[in-house]
Design an enzyme around this catalytic site. Sequence first.
Site, PDB file in Angstrom:
ATOM      1  N   ASP A  97       3.850  -2.751  -1.957  1.00 12.47           N
ATOM      2  CA  ASP A  97       4.183  -2.586  -0.461  1.00 12.47           C
ATOM      3  C   ASP A  97       4.227  -3.721   0.188  1.00 12.47           C
ATOM      4  O   ASP A  97       3.209  -4.617   0.445  1.00 12.47           O
ATOM      5  CB  ASP A  97       3.343  -1.400   0.170  1.00 12.47           C
ATOM      6  N   ASP A  99       5.319  -4.846   4.051  1.00 10.84           N
ATOM      7  CA  ASP A  99       5.766  -4.334   5.477  1.00 10.84           C
ATOM      8  C   ASP A  99       5.780  -5.179   6.306  1.00 10.84           C
ATOM      9  O   ASP A  99       4.801  -6.439   6.489  1.00 10.84           O
ATOM     10  CB  ASP A  99       4.520  -3.266   5.908  1.00 10.84           C
TER      11      ASP A  99
HETATM   12  N1  ROI Z   1      -4.755   2.398   1.557  1.00 14.59           N
HETATM   13  C1  ROI Z   1      -5.233   1.232   1.381  1.00 14.59           C
HETATM   14  N2  ROI Z   1      -6.700   0.952   1.441  1.00 14.59           N
HETATM   15  N3  ROI Z   1      -4.357   0.282   1.549  1.00 14.59           N
HETATM   16  C2  ROI Z   1      -3.048   0.354   1.566  1.00 14.59           C
HETATM   17  O1  ROI Z   1      -2.285  -0.524   1.318  1.00 14.59           O
HETATM   18  C3  ROI Z   1      -2.356   1.765   1.486  1.00 14.59           C
HETATM   19  N4  ROI Z   1      -1.050   2.087   1.462  1.00 14.59           N
HETATM   20  C4  ROI Z   1      -0.888   3.400   1.707  1.00 14.59           C
HETATM   21  C5  ROI Z   1      -1.764   4.526   1.584  1.00 14.59           C
HETATM   22  C6  ROI Z   1      -1.613   5.388   0.525  1.00 14.59           C
HETATM   23  C7  ROI Z   1      -1.641   5.210   2.843  1.00 14.59           C
HETATM   24  N5  ROI Z   1      -3.185   3.998   1.562  1.00 14.59           N
HETATM   25  C8  ROI Z   1      -3.440   2.903   1.680  1.00 14.59           C
HETATM   26  O2  ROI Z   1       0.440   3.584   1.651  1.00 14.59           O
END
Ligand code: ROI
Length: 160
Positions: A97, A99
């Site tokens: 991801d 962002d």
């Molecule tokens: N939890 C953590 N620790 N780090 C993340 O980047 C992250 N990203 C997500 C969800 C599944 C909400 N949980 C996450 O998309």
Amino acid sequence: MTTIERVYIGMGSNLADPAEQLREALKALAQLPHTSLSGASCFYVSDSLLAGQPRYTNAVAALDTTLEPLELLDALQAIENDQGRKRLERWGPRTLDLDILLFGDRVIDLPRLKVPHYHMQARAFVLYPLAELAPGITLADGRKLDELLAACPFEGLERI
Ligand code: ROI
């Protein structure tokens, strides 16, 4: 005149070798056009917010760019897809991801992009790495990073 904007990118991966995913992503960020990679935080490991997922490794990168927000978003999604395609065959769909957390002083409210990032205020794995790169900043919507940190305990984060 072209404005150079300081942008902070939240990075996350929960692939089997997530730190390597983040290192790859940093290399890709460094190669973006009209953009320089100005810094990267340490990597932090924490449990997923969704039960049943592997632990995540997260970091924040600082970019200086003359790209417009949606151009940058497209470029980030191309990096996600590029690394995601490799992952998809072996590991399943969710591995990288990227962002846009902050884009200069801009407040952006578009269907594809909301800045400051909607969830960042409650997420230690975003706020603590961001604080390494931008201690004491005030967000474009007026919130102070120090106040968000005070309301968001470090516990559960492991700095690696
Ligand atoms: N939890 C953590 N620790 N780090 C993340 O980047 C992250 N990203 C997500 C969800 C599944 C909400 N949980 C996450 O998309």
